[in-house]
Design a protein around this motif. Structure first.
Motif, PDB file in Angstrom:
ATOM      1  N   LEU A 482       0.811  -1.216   0.000  1.00 46.74           N
ATOM      2  CA  LEU A 482       0.000   0.000   0.000  1.00 46.74           C
ATOM      3  C   LEU A 482       0.844   1.265   0.000  1.00 46.74           C
ATOM      4  CD1 LEU A 482      -2.952  -1.016   2.343  1.00 46.74           C
ATOM      5  CD2 LEU A 482      -2.740  -1.232  -0.132  1.00 46.74           C
ATOM      6  N   TRP A 483       2.107   1.168   0.423  1.00 47.91           N
ATOM      7  CA  TRP A 483       2.977   2.345   0.387  1.00 47.91           C
ATOM      8  C   TRP A 483       3.756   2.428  -0.921  1.00 47.91           C
ATOM      9  CZ3 TRP A 483       7.175  -0.644  -0.058  1.00 47.91           C
ATOM     10  CH2 TRP A 483       7.301  -1.784   0.722  1.00 47.91           C
ATOM     11  N   ASP A 484       3.504   1.498  -1.839  1.00 43.05           N
ATOM     12  CA  ASP A 484       4.161   1.526  -3.143  1.00 43.05           C
ATOM     13  C   ASP A 484       3.229   2.212  -4.142  1.00 43.05           C
ATOM     14  OD1 ASP A 484       5.487   1.139  -5.496  1.00 43.05           O
ATOM     15  OD2 ASP A 484       5.484  -1.049  -5.428  1.00 43.05           O
ATOM     16  N   TYR A 485       3.536   3.453  -4.491  1.00 42.01           N
ATOM     17  CA  TYR A 485       2.665   4.241  -5.361  1.00 42.01           C
ATOM     18  C   TYR A 485       3.070   4.148  -6.833  1.00 42.01           C
ATOM     19  CZ  TYR A 485      -0.356   6.428  -1.904  1.00 42.01           C
ATOM     20  OH  TYR A 485      -1.314   6.656  -0.953  1.00 42.01           O
ATOM     21  N   SER A 486       3.917   3.186  -7.194  1.00 39.13           N
ATOM     22  CA  SER A 486       4.240   2.989  -8.608  1.00 39.13           C
ATOM     23  C   SER A 486       3.009   2.438  -9.322  1.00 39.13           C
ATOM     24  CB  SER A 486       5.420   2.032  -8.757  1.00 39.13           C
ATOM     25  OG  SER A 486       5.102   0.757  -8.222  1.00 39.13           O
ATOM     26  N   THR A 487       2.942   2.625 -10.621  1.00 36.97           N
ATOM     27  CA  THR A 487       1.766   2.191 -11.383  1.00 36.97           C
ATOM     28  C   THR A 487       2.163   1.147 -12.430  1.00 36.97           C
ATOM     29  OG1 THR A 487       2.083   4.013 -12.941  1.00 36.97           O
ATOM     30  CG2 THR A 487       0.579   4.391 -11.105  1.00 36.97           C
ATOM     31  N   GLY A 488       1.147   0.448 -12.939  1.00 31.31           N
ATOM     32  CA  GLY A 488       1.370  -0.513 -14.009  1.00 31.31           C
ATOM     33  C   GLY A 488       1.906  -1.854 -13.544  1.00 31.31           C
ATOM     34  N   ARG A 489       2.080  -2.017 -12.223  1.00 37.60           N
ATOM     35  CA  ARG A 489       2.609  -3.273 -11.693  1.00 37.60           C
ATOM     36  C   ARG A 489       1.589  -3.868 -10.722  1.00 37.60           C
ATOM     37  NH1 ARG A 489       8.542  -2.321  -9.492  1.00 37.60           N
ATOM     38  NH2 ARG A 489       7.428  -1.387  -7.751  1.00 37.60           N
ATOM     39  N   VAL A 490       1.740  -5.175 -10.438  1.00 43.62           N
ATOM     40  CA  VAL A 490       0.786  -5.842  -9.549  1.00 43.62           C
ATOM     41  C   VAL A 490       1.433  -6.263  -8.231  1.00 43.62           C
ATOM     42  CG1 VAL A 490      -0.739  -6.606 -11.394  1.00 43.62           C
ATOM     43  CG2 VAL A 490       1.186  -8.050 -10.734  1.00 43.62           C
ATOM     44  N   GLY A 491       2.638  -5.771  -7.958  1.00 51.41           N
ATOM     45  CA  GLY A 491       3.264  -6.004  -6.665  1.00 51.41           C
ATOM     46  C   GLY A 491       4.111  -7.264  -6.606  1.00 51.41           C
ATOM     47  N   ALA A 492       4.557  -7.548  -5.387  1.00 47.17           N
ATOM     48  CA  ALA A 492       5.428  -8.692  -5.122  1.00 47.17           C
ATOM     49  C   ALA A 492       4.588  -9.896  -4.702  1.00 47.17           C
ATOM     50  CB  ALA A 492       6.416  -8.336  -4.019  1.00 47.17           C
ATOM     51  N   PRO A 493       5.155 -11.108  -4.792  1.00 41.65           N
ATOM     52  CA  PRO A 493       4.406 -12.300  -4.367  1.00 41.65           C
ATOM     53  C   PRO A 493       4.001 -12.219  -2.904  1.00 41.65           C
ATOM     54  CG  PRO A 493       6.724 -12.825  -4.777  1.00 41.65           C
ATOM     55  CD  PRO A 493       6.484 -11.453  -5.305  1.00 41.65           C
ATOM     56  N   LEU A 494       2.831 -12.784  -2.595  1.00 42.71           N
ATOM     57  CA  LEU A 494       2.350 -12.824  -1.221  1.00 42.71           C
ATOM     58  C   LEU A 494       3.183 -13.828  -0.415  1.00 42.71           C
ATOM     59  CD1 LEU A 494      -1.497 -12.872  -1.920  1.00 42.71           C
ATOM     60  CD2 LEU A 494      -0.072 -10.898  -1.383  1.00 42.71           C
ATOM     61  N   VAL A 495       3.079 -13.750   0.912  1.00 40.34           N
ATOM     62  CA  VAL A 495       3.893 -14.629   1.765  1.00 40.34           C
ATOM     63  C   VAL A 495       3.446 -16.084   1.703  1.00 40.34           C
ATOM     64  CG1 VAL A 495       4.527 -12.780   3.366  1.00 40.34           C
ATOM     65  CG2 VAL A 495       2.443 -14.125   3.784  1.00 40.34           C
ATOM     66  N   CYS A 496       2.315 -16.350   1.040  1.00 38.68           N
ATOM     67  CA  CYS A 496       1.801 -17.725   0.957  1.00 38.68           C
ATOM     68  C   CYS A 496       2.199 -18.423  -0.338  1.00 38.68           C
ATOM     69  CB  CYS A 496       0.281 -17.721   1.079  1.00 38.68           C
ATOM     70  SG  CYS A 496      -0.537 -16.829  -0.270  1.00 38.68           S
ATOM     71  N   CYS A 497       2.883 -17.725  -1.239  1.00 38.08           N
ATOM     72  CA  CYS A 497       3.208 -18.336  -2.525  1.00 38.08           C
ATOM     73  C   CYS A 497       4.486 -17.747  -3.105  1.00 38.08           C
ATOM     74  CB  CYS A 497       2.058 -18.157  -3.521  1.00 38.08           C
ATOM     75  SG  CYS A 497       1.665 -16.443  -3.876  1.00 38.08           S
ATOM     76  N   GLU A 498       4.949 -18.319  -4.191  1.00 38.54           N
ATOM     77  CA  GLU A 498       6.124 -17.809  -4.883  1.00 38.54           C
ATOM     78  C   GLU A 498       5.905 -17.878  -6.382  1.00 38.54           C
ATOM     79  OE1 GLU A 498       9.232 -20.169  -3.213  1.00 38.54           O
ATOM     80  OE2 GLU A 498       8.667 -21.999  -4.276  1.00 38.54           O
ATOM     81  N   LEU A 499       6.688 -17.084  -7.120  1.00 44.15           N
ATOM     82  CA  LEU A 499       6.543 -16.977  -8.567  1.00 44.15           C
ATOM     83  C   LEU A 499       7.789 -17.475  -9.276  1.00 44.15           C
ATOM     84  CD1 LEU A 499       5.113 -13.343  -8.900  1.00 44.15           C
ATOM     85  CD2 LEU A 499       3.841 -15.451  -8.518  1.00 44.15           C
ATOM     86  N   GLN A 500       7.570 -18.052 -10.432  1.00 43.19           N
ATOM     87  CA  GLN A 500       8.680 -18.470 -11.273  1.00 43.19           C
ATOM     88  C   GLN A 500       8.350 -18.096 -12.717  1.00 43.19           C
ATOM     89  OE1 GLN A 500      10.316 -22.119 -10.033  1.00 43.19           O
ATOM     90  NE2 GLN A 500      11.283 -22.624 -11.977  1.00 43.19           N
ATOM     91  N   LEU A 501       9.378 -17.839 -13.521  1.00 45.28           N
ATOM     92  CA  LEU A 501       9.196 -17.499 -14.923  1.00 45.28           C
ATOM     93  C   LEU A 501       9.665 -18.648 -15.804  1.00 45.28           C
ATOM     94  CD1 LEU A 501      10.451 -13.792 -14.949  1.00 45.28           C
ATOM     95  CD2 LEU A 501       8.097 -14.612 -14.791  1.00 45.28           C
ATOM     96  N   LYS A 502       8.818 -19.019 -16.754  1.00 44.50           N
ATOM     97  CA  LYS A 502       9.155 -20.095 -17.696  1.00 44.50           C
ATOM     98  C   LYS A 502       9.318 -19.477 -19.085  1.00 44.50           C
ATOM     99  CE  LYS A 502       7.183 -24.364 -19.630  1.00 44.50           C
ATOM    100  NZ  LYS A 502       5.965 -25.218 -19.632  1.00 44.50           N
ATOM    101  N   ASP A 503      10.446 -19.756 -19.732  1.00 41.68           N
ATOM    102  CA  ASP A 503      10.693 -19.207 -21.067  1.00 41.68           C
ATOM    103  C   ASP A 503       9.568 -19.588 -22.029  1.00 41.68           C
ATOM    104  OD1 ASP A 503      13.048 -18.221 -20.111  1.00 41.68           O
ATOM    105  OD2 ASP A 503      14.341 -19.661 -21.130  1.00 41.68           O
ATOM    106  N   TRP A 504       9.143 -18.602 -22.843  1.00 43.04           N
ATOM    107  CA  TRP A 504       8.181 -18.867 -23.917  1.00 43.04           C
ATOM    108  C   TRP A 504       8.870 -18.494 -25.219  1.00 43.04           C
ATOM    109  CZ3 TRP A 504       3.479 -15.652 -25.755  1.00 43.04           C
ATOM    110  CH2 TRP A 504       2.716 -16.410 -26.657  1.00 43.04           C
TER     111      TRP A 504
END
Length: 713
Positions: A482-504
């Motif tokens: 809520l203190w991140d006022y940048s736009t166009g992004r959806v934030g960081a992963p929640l503490v209950c999950c993690e993200l990974q990127l798969k090449d396309w």
């Protein structure tokens, strides 16, 4: 939004002088009173929020607060949804829990075009305490059991968002009845498919949906025998097929309260049991049922709680989005877990200007004055455009003052400072449109444009937590701090999950891309659901378990991870079309670039791989299109204007200019368009309940226009 050339230089100079003096006077006390450890918003925004735990740019990425392990529950030892609610009842027994406005009167109102709309006048909210809700939940669950509903056997709810929905859901959680949720806007075939696939014998619904939708498909659902209607006044004059018993919710609770039924032992669930089978509204094809366990939901709401600080029993949430959608269900479960109160509304009664609110009376949000609210981008875009239309109608001086204040606050937010005086003097009336007390606004369901997000930050004086999640991830994925006022992004992963990127490879996205790693987003953790109901093939396609035993979901969305660990959605695999000349066009990217054009209420880009250009279907903004027609000296009814080639060409010119401003490539810009006479709503079947485009249905609906625009007709 920037100041235009026609503003008075004298007014601008005076305003700038006042702002400079105010900033000078207020900045010195700010420096003196500021604690050494406090940080400005800009300093907070630059913090590292997530990082790759493997060091690989592909990830997996975790929130910095969860580097030692993912969090799975709100409170130790509480691992099922019935336990979560019972904990809140024990802590907040007399606090307000669920509220509904009293219906004072209802009348028909004839519009200028001869159409008749039903209008309502509503009173104050009437509240049930946590203790009262718990008693109703217990009685209703006991009554369902007395009607023959068995533990671990599916029961359906097909109902609008209201207090009775959540009471019924909590009863099912308590008695271990897996709850099959169906959107109230689904058509007959989709409803019948869900009920038959889930082998449902009991369904909870409303009087309106019973008469308008369910009644016509009873013959297609042979297992169905008990229909529980949540409304107080139940008419039994209609005839129903033999074997169908109609009950009121009140009569089922009375049945459950009888001593012989109330004393029967419950069969409480365990954390791995299915809590909900959530049928998606489906942007493509037949709805799929996503199996969600108790532990999945608890993990998801645990992650969300970390991004909504200081939740207390004084908070008020307004519930109006479909509870059959994972965003609304998760948001309400977060509120119930913290003793907040939930006041119910609907899109037709939300604001003073809503379609069912009688002119001169107040909408739900003005009466409830919530502190917490969730919304989909479609609704926020409407608010943004409506306010800006009002700004255009202001006097020159008022418009100048508003725009100067808007730009001043934008500059201050960029530097990390708040503007309390500006908020009070200029934006107070705009903020009152959402009740005037909003402190957190959550956005989900689709990407929110940077312009709309910044507008909501500035004019409604509250942070917008833009999030990313899917039904398959139990709504959990990311939410911006809520203190991140940048736009166009959806934030960081929640503490209950993690993200990974798969090449396309086909799309040209790789985790080695610079300056940011890119690829298909995979979400892993305890909030990842159990898969698709009775669809092992699709489950094996979209879900997998890694070597460590962690479950993952392949989203099909393309994202990039920024240096601070935040995610930006940049594409979608299913939205990518290859044109005849070999260029790849992202339809979602084109739509996002054009949706903020004032002339556009909604847009769907379309491309055929056998053709060399993009076309589009556009729902025009009525006020803007009428103004354009006046400038072009074209007269006619609304339908005539939408079908007029001159107006179509004029709109296309405006869209082309907007596309070039947004730096779209020439081959990405629609070359031909079709203006839609009717708006796209979930009821039309052309968008989902979260207003995502149903591309297959839109293609079928506009097939003749597609052939015309591509020259076949």
């Amino acid at each position: 939004m920037r100041l235009t050339q026609d503003l008075s230089p004298a007014v601008v100079l005076v305003f700038r002088l006042v702002v400079w003096l105010y900033s000078l006077i207020s900045y010195l006390p700010y420096l003196l009173l500021r604690s050494p450890e406090s940080q400005s918003l800009s300093e907070c925004s630059r913090r590292l929020k997530a990082r790759s735990v493997s060091g690989d740019p592909a990830g997996p990425y975790r929130d910095v607060a969860a580097l030692k392990g993912l969090e799975m529950c709100l409170h130790p030892g509480i691992n099922t949804l019935d336990q979560v609610f019972q904990s809140s009842v024990s802590h907040f027994p007399n606090s307000d829990c669920l509220g509904t406005r009293e219906l004072l009167s209802e009348e028909d109102e004839t519009q200028e075009d001869g159409k008749v709309f039903k209008k309502v006048i509503l009173g104050e909210y009437r509240w049930m305490s946590y203790e009262q809700v718990f008693k109703e939940v217990n009685a209703f669950g006991s009554g369902l059991a007395a009607l023959g509903q068995k533990p671990m056997k599916n029961i359906a709810i097909f109902c609008e968002t209201r207090a009775e929905w959540i009471i019924a859901a909590q009863a099912c959680f308590m008695y271990n009845f897996p709850l099959v949720t169906l959107y109230s806007t689904l058509g007959g075939p989709a409803i019948a498919h869900g009920l038959n696939e889930a082998e449902v014998s009991h369904i909870i619904t409303s009087k309106d949906l019973l008469e308008t939708k369910l009644k016509s498909i009873f013959i297609e659902v042979p297992r169905l025998c008990h229909v529980i209607v949540v409304d107080d006044k139940l008419s039994t004059s209609s005839e129903y097929p033999r074997g169908i018993s109609i009950h009121s919710m009140a009569s089922v609770k009375e049945l459950g309260a009888r001593p012989e039924n109330a004393s029967k032992p419950k069969n409480p669930p365990c954390s791995s049991d299915v809590a909900v089978i959530m049928y998606t509204s489906g942007s493509t094809g037949v709805p799929k049922g996503v199996m969600i366990s108790h532990s999945n939901i608890i993990s998801g709401i645990t992650g969300m709680t970390h991004r909504i600080p200081k939740l207390v029993e004084d908070d008020t949430y307004i519930g109006y989005l479909p509870l059959a959608h994972v965003l609304e269900l998760s948001a309400e479960m977060v509120c119930l877990a913290h003793g907040c109160r939930i006041g119910y509304s609907s899109p037709q009664t939300l604001s003073d200007q809503s379609t069912k609110i009688k002119k001169g009376s107040r909408g739900d949000i003005s009466v409830l004055r919530p502190t917490l609210m969730a919304a989909v981008p479609e609704i926020m875009d409407r608010i943004y455009k409506n306010v800006m239309l009002r700004v255009e109608q202001m006097s020159g001086f008022q418009r100048t003052l508003f725009l100067l204040a808007y730009n001043y606050k934008m500059e201050q937010l960029a530097m990390g400072y708040s503007t309390p005086l500006c908020d009070k003097l200029v934006f107070r009336k705009v903020r009152a449109l959402l009740g005037g007390r909003l402190r957190v606004l959550l956005s989900g369901g689709a990407p929110l444009s940077a312009a709309t997000q910044r507008f909501m930050n500035i004019c409604f004086c509250c942070p917008v937590g833009q999030g990313y999640g899917l039904t398959e991830t139990c709504g959990a994925g990311t939410i911006s701090h809520l203190w991140d006022y940048s736009t166009g992004r959806v934030g960081a992963p929640l503490v209950c999950c993690e993200l990974q990127l798969k090449d396309w490879i086909e799309g040209g996205y790789h985790s080695t891309d610079l300056p940011c790693p890119r690829g298909e987003i995979l979400v892993g953790g305890p909030s990842i659901t159990m898969g698709y109901y009775k669809n092992t093939h699709k489950t094996s396609e979209d879900f997998f378990v890694d070597k460590k035993g962690q479950r993952w979901f392949c989203t099909g969305d393309i994202g990039e991870i920024h240096g601070d660990g935040c995610l930006k959605i940049i594409d979608r695999k299913k939205d990518l079309v290859k044109l005849q000349a070999g260029e790849y066009v992202s339809l979602g990217k084109v739509e996002a670039a054009l949706k903020n054009c004032p002339l556009v209420d909604n847009i769907c880009a379309y491309a055929n791989s056998d053709e060399s250009y993009v076309i589009g279907f556009v729902v025009p903004n009525q006020k803007q299109l009428l103004a354009l027609a006046e400038r072009k000296r074209v007269r006619g009814l609304w339908e005539e204007l939408c079908n007029n080639p001159v107006i179509e060409e004029a709109v296309l010119t405006v869209l082309t200019e907007a596309a070039l401003t947004a730096q779209l490539e020439r081959f990405e810009i629609p070359r031909k368009i079709r203006l839609s006479v009717e708006p796209w709503t979930p009821d039309t079947g052309l968008v989902t309940d979260s207003f995502k485009l149903k591309r297959k249905e839109l293609k079928t609906h506009y097939q003749n226009d597609i052939e015309r625009m591509y020259g076949a007709k």
